[in-house]
Design a protein around this motif. Structure first.
Motif, PDB file in Angstrom:
ATOM      1  N   GLY A  31       0.682  -0.984   0.134  1.00  0.00           N
ATOM      2  CA  GLY A  31      -0.152  -0.073   0.170  1.00  0.00           C
ATOM      3  C   GLY A  31       0.804   1.342  -0.048  1.00  0.00           C
ATOM      4  O   GLY A  31       0.616   2.268  -0.622  1.00  0.00           O
ATOM      5  N   THR A  32       2.077   1.069   0.825  1.00  0.00           N
ATOM      6  CA  THR A  32       2.671   2.396   0.970  1.00  0.00           C
ATOM      7  C   THR A  32       3.480   2.642  -0.624  1.00  0.00           C
ATOM      8  O   THR A  32       3.450   3.685  -1.081  1.00  0.00           O
ATOM      9  N   ALA A  33       3.915   1.338  -1.030  1.00  0.00           N
ATOM     10  CA  ALA A  33       4.719   1.676  -2.476  1.00  0.00           C
ATOM     11  C   ALA A  33       3.537   2.070  -3.556  1.00  0.00           C
ATOM     12  O   ALA A  33       3.943   2.748  -4.284  1.00  0.00           O
ATOM     13  N   ALA A  34       2.233   1.687  -3.558  1.00  0.00           N
ATOM     14  CA  ALA A  34       1.587   1.808  -4.462  1.00  0.00           C
ATOM     15  C   ALA A  34       1.129   3.411  -4.358  1.00  0.00           C
ATOM     16  O   ALA A  34       0.890   4.228  -5.496  1.00  0.00           O
ATOM     17  N   ALA A  35       1.319   4.150  -3.344  1.00  0.00           N
ATOM     18  CA  ALA A  35       0.828   5.412  -2.898  1.00  0.00           C
ATOM     19  C   ALA A  35       2.086   6.197  -3.469  1.00  0.00           C
ATOM     20  O   ALA A  35       2.046   7.517  -4.004  1.00  0.00           O
ATOM     21  N   LEU A  36       3.490   5.664  -3.218  1.00  0.00           N
ATOM     22  CA  LEU A  36       4.522   6.495  -3.403  1.00  0.00           C
ATOM     23  C   LEU A  36       5.226   6.510  -4.629  1.00  0.00           C
ATOM     24  O   LEU A  36       5.786   7.428  -5.353  1.00  0.00           O
ATOM     25  N   VAL A  37       5.650   5.023  -5.101  1.00  0.00           N
ATOM     26  CA  VAL A  37       6.388   4.939  -6.395  1.00  0.00           C
ATOM     27  C   VAL A  37       5.874   4.312  -7.510  1.00  0.00           C
ATOM     28  O   VAL A  37       6.066   4.360  -8.474  1.00  0.00           O
ATOM     29  N   PHE A  38       4.877   3.426  -7.198  1.00  0.00           N
ATOM     30  CA  PHE A  38       4.170   2.596  -8.345  1.00  0.00           C
ATOM     31  C   PHE A  38       3.833   3.337  -9.499  1.00  0.00           C
ATOM     32  O   PHE A  38       3.880   2.790 -10.680  1.00  0.00           O
ATOM     33  N   PRO A  39       3.037   4.477  -9.398  1.00  0.00           N
ATOM     34  CA  PRO A  39       2.720   5.084 -10.449  1.00  0.00           C
ATOM     35  C   PRO A  39       3.784   5.653 -11.403  1.00  0.00           C
ATOM     36  O   PRO A  39       3.547   5.599 -12.658  1.00  0.00           O
ATOM     37  N   VAL A  40       4.784   6.009 -10.821  1.00  0.00           N
ATOM     38  CA  VAL A  40       6.118   6.156 -11.708  1.00  0.00           C
ATOM     39  C   VAL A  40       7.012   4.986 -12.078  1.00  0.00           C
ATOM     40  O   VAL A  40       7.154   4.987 -13.454  1.00  0.00           O
ATOM     41  N   VAL A  41       6.934   3.852 -11.470  1.00  0.00           N
ATOM     42  CA  VAL A  41       7.567   2.789 -11.944  1.00  0.00           C
ATOM     43  C   VAL A  41       7.044   1.751 -12.644  1.00  0.00           C
ATOM     44  O   VAL A  41       7.421   1.354 -13.770  1.00  0.00           O
ATOM     45  N   PHE A  42       5.604   1.726 -12.591  1.00  0.00           N
ATOM     46  CA  PHE A  42       4.807   0.660 -13.334  1.00  0.00           C
ATOM     47  C   PHE A  42       3.906   1.327 -14.557  1.00  0.00           C
ATOM     48  O   PHE A  42       3.585   0.775 -15.341  1.00  0.00           O
ATOM     49  N   PHE A  43       3.464   2.778 -14.128  1.00  0.00           N
ATOM     50  CA  PHE A  43       2.616   3.404 -15.043  1.00  0.00           C
ATOM     51  C   PHE A  43       3.226   4.762 -15.439  1.00  0.00           C
ATOM     52  O   PHE A  43       2.362   5.782 -15.531  1.00  0.00           O
ATOM     53  N   PRO A  44       4.213   4.739 -15.814  1.00  0.00           N
ATOM     54  CA  PRO A  44       4.853   6.351 -16.314  1.00  0.00           C
ATOM     55  C   PRO A  44       4.173   6.707 -17.310  1.00  0.00           C
ATOM     56  O   PRO A  44       3.906   8.057 -17.758  1.00  0.00           O
ATOM     57  N   ALA A  45       3.446   6.025 -18.301  1.00  0.00           N
ATOM     58  CA  ALA A  45       3.127   6.610 -19.508  1.00  0.00           C
ATOM     59  C   ALA A  45       1.574   7.229 -19.224  1.00  0.00           C
ATOM     60  O   ALA A  45       1.179   8.003 -19.973  1.00  0.00           O
ATOM     61  N   LEU A  46       1.135   6.988 -18.248  1.00  0.00           N
ATOM     62  CA  LEU A  46      -0.323   7.153 -18.124  1.00  0.00           C
ATOM     63  C   LEU A  46      -0.482   8.593 -17.528  1.00  0.00           C
ATOM     64  O   LEU A  46      -1.500   9.343 -17.240  1.00  0.00           O
TER      65      LEU A  46
ATOM     66  N   ALA B  40     -12.250   0.033   5.208  1.00  0.00           N
ATOM     67  CA  ALA B  40     -12.756   0.936   4.168  1.00  0.00           C
ATOM     68  C   ALA B  40     -11.593   2.207   4.945  1.00  0.00           C
ATOM     69  O   ALA B  40     -10.789   2.953   4.340  1.00  0.00           O
ATOM     70  N   PHE B  41     -12.147   2.531   6.159  1.00  0.00           N
ATOM     71  CA  PHE B  41     -11.493   3.665   6.861  1.00  0.00           C
ATOM     72  C   PHE B  41     -10.046   3.580   7.108  1.00  0.00           C
ATOM     73  O   PHE B  41      -9.352   4.490   6.956  1.00  0.00           O
ATOM     74  N   PHE B  42      -9.736   2.292   7.342  1.00  0.00           N
ATOM     75  CA  PHE B  42      -8.166   1.855   7.623  1.00  0.00           C
ATOM     76  C   PHE B  42      -7.236   2.222   6.293  1.00  0.00           C
ATOM     77  O   PHE B  42      -6.227   2.926   6.404  1.00  0.00           O
ATOM     78  N   TYR B  43      -7.667   1.769   5.269  1.00  0.00           N
ATOM     79  CA  TYR B  43      -6.980   1.670   4.012  1.00  0.00           C
ATOM     80  C   TYR B  43      -7.042   3.034   3.262  1.00  0.00           C
ATOM     81  O   TYR B  43      -6.170   3.545   2.625  1.00  0.00           O
ATOM     82  N   VAL B  44      -7.993   3.710   3.589  1.00  0.00           N
ATOM     83  CA  VAL B  44      -8.273   5.196   3.008  1.00  0.00           C
ATOM     84  C   VAL B  44      -6.991   6.049   3.706  1.00  0.00           C
ATOM     85  O   VAL B  44      -6.467   6.797   3.276  1.00  0.00           O
ATOM     86  N   GLY B  45      -6.926   5.645   5.236  1.00  0.00           N
ATOM     87  CA  GLY B  45      -6.016   6.650   6.204  1.00  0.00           C
ATOM     88  C   GLY B  45      -4.440   6.197   5.717  1.00  0.00           C
ATOM     89  O   GLY B  45      -3.586   6.919   5.791  1.00  0.00           O
ATOM     90  N   THR B  46      -4.162   4.722   5.394  1.00  0.00           N
ATOM     91  CA  THR B  46      -2.825   4.149   5.343  1.00  0.00           C
ATOM     92  C   THR B  46      -2.302   4.093   4.096  1.00  0.00           C
ATOM     93  O   THR B  46      -1.117   4.154   4.062  1.00  0.00           O
ATOM     94  N   ALA B  47      -3.138   4.012   2.922  1.00  0.00           N
ATOM     95  CA  ALA B  47      -2.775   3.952   1.632  1.00  0.00           C
ATOM     96  C   ALA B  47      -3.017   5.431   0.950  1.00  0.00           C
ATOM     97  O   ALA B  47      -2.129   6.024   0.262  1.00  0.00           O
ATOM     98  N   TYR B  48      -4.337   5.425   0.729  1.00  0.00           N
ATOM     99  CA  TYR B  48      -4.939   6.469  -0.118  1.00  0.00           C
ATOM    100  C   TYR B  48      -4.024   7.880   0.187  1.00  0.00           C
ATOM    101  O   TYR B  48      -3.560   8.656  -0.722  1.00  0.00           O
ATOM    102  N   LEU B  49      -4.319   8.160   1.559  1.00  0.00           N
ATOM    103  CA  LEU B  49      -3.907   9.483   2.201  1.00  0.00           C
ATOM    104  C   LEU B  49      -2.119   9.846   2.084  1.00  0.00           C
ATOM    105  O   LEU B  49      -1.843  10.706   2.134  1.00  0.00           O
ATOM    106  N   THR B  50      -1.670   8.679   2.046  1.00  0.00           N
ATOM    107  CA  THR B  50      -0.267   8.695   1.961  1.00  0.00           C
ATOM    108  C   THR B  50       0.194   9.374   0.551  1.00  0.00           C
ATOM    109  O   THR B  50       1.164   9.842   0.470  1.00  0.00           O
ATOM    110  N   SER B  51      -0.442   9.013  -0.496  1.00  0.00           N
ATOM    111  CA  SER B  51      -0.112   9.547  -1.822  1.00  0.00           C
ATOM    112  C   SER B  51      -0.457  11.190  -1.883  1.00  0.00           C
ATOM    113  O   SER B  51      -0.155  11.591  -2.856  1.00  0.00           O
TER     114      SER B  51
END
Length: 277
Positions: free
Chosen positions: A43-58, A266-277
């Motif tokens: 979850g942390t990596a999905a918020a911080l780096v995966f958009p750049v590492v795996f989906f740079p063209a988007l 839902a509340f937990f992962y909104v706080g720990t993953a989504y808000l990290t981004s």
């Protein structure tokens, strides 16, 4: 997995020693800690780096959405994992099943840390990411309830609730470990630095191999639950499709528990993953 009643003839056995109970409680907490550490660092990596590492063209916005899309895959896999490993937990035993989920989670997590980025292997990178995230979801789906059942079936009479709480300590410890590992890596290599984007984010995933070896050693050191062993000698305690039996007998309880936990998650992962981004 279907729990065997401690008051049935199959459940009668000499009470485990205090040393054994402490070992089982520790093993259950350690196992869930390791599994959820692996689950949370994604979850942390999905918020911080995966958009750049795996989906740079988007681009930034669409890449973030795609990244969280791969994060969501595990939540579809979790109930599937619970059904599959619940079935095999009744067939081959709790210990063997939980060792399987631990290995699945560990292997998938390390492999995520080794996936080349999209600039190297193209669309294969996000495809591999989705597949491995699905495996993570299967593993944690079988782990959580299975670890609780393992320790509850060891528990002395009247203390199943107390002993069933030990595996629930794991996710909290795992969240601290996952956040701490990323924090140290980030501070060492620099926020959003090239080194962090290229190599640094992979460190928490690859380090998971060490935790899995520790968890495997702990789990191999305990025996199958006395309740399951005694029940297996007397009668076949499993059904062909435990999920259908559960839905037939307790549909209201399943909906109530599932609905309540859906809100919690839902509340937990909104706080720990989504808000990290």
């Amino acid at each position: 997995m279907t729990s065997v009643s401690p008051t049935s003839p199959a459940g009668l056995q000499a009470p485990p020693s205090r040393k054994t109970l402490r070992k089982v409680a520790f093993a259950s907490a350690a196992g869930t800690t390791i599994e959820f550490y692996d689950f949370f660092i994604y979850g942390t990596a999905a918020a911080l780096v995966f958009p750049v590492v795996f989906f740079p063209a988007l681009g930034a916005a669409a890449g973030t959405i795609a990244s969280f899309g791969t994060f969501a895959v595990a939540f579809f896999a979790r109930p599937v994992g619970a059904i599959i490993f619940g079935h095999f937990g009744d067939r081959i035993g709790r210990k063997k099943t939980l060792i399987t989920t631990l290995l699945m989670m560990g292997i998938a997590t390390v492999m995520i840390g080794l996936i080349p980025d999209a600039s190297t292997i193209g669309v294969a990178a996000p495809i591999l990411l989705v597949v491995l995230r699905f495996v993570q979801g299967l593993a944690v789906g079988g782990e959580w309830a299975g670890a609780t059942l393992l320790v509850a079936e060891y528990a002395p009479k009247g203390k199943r609730g107390l002993f069933g709480s030990f595996p629930q300590l794991g996710p909290s410890v795992a969240f601290a470990l996952a956040s701490g590992t990323f924090l140290i890596t980030n501070l060492t290599l620099g926020d959003k630095s090239e080194a962090f984007i290229t190599i640094g984010w992979r460190v928490p995933f690859i380090l998971s191999a060490v935790l899995v070896l520790v968890g495997l050693w702990v789990r191999l050191s305990i025996e199958e639950t006395p309740v399951f062993k005694n029940a297996a000698k007397v009668t076949n305690t499993s059904t062909k499709l435990p999920i259908l039996e559960s839905i037939r007998r307790q549909p209201r309880e399943i909906l109530l528990a599932g609905g309540s936990l859906t809100l919690l998650f839902a509340f937990f992962y909104v706080g720990t993953a989504y808000l990290t981004s």
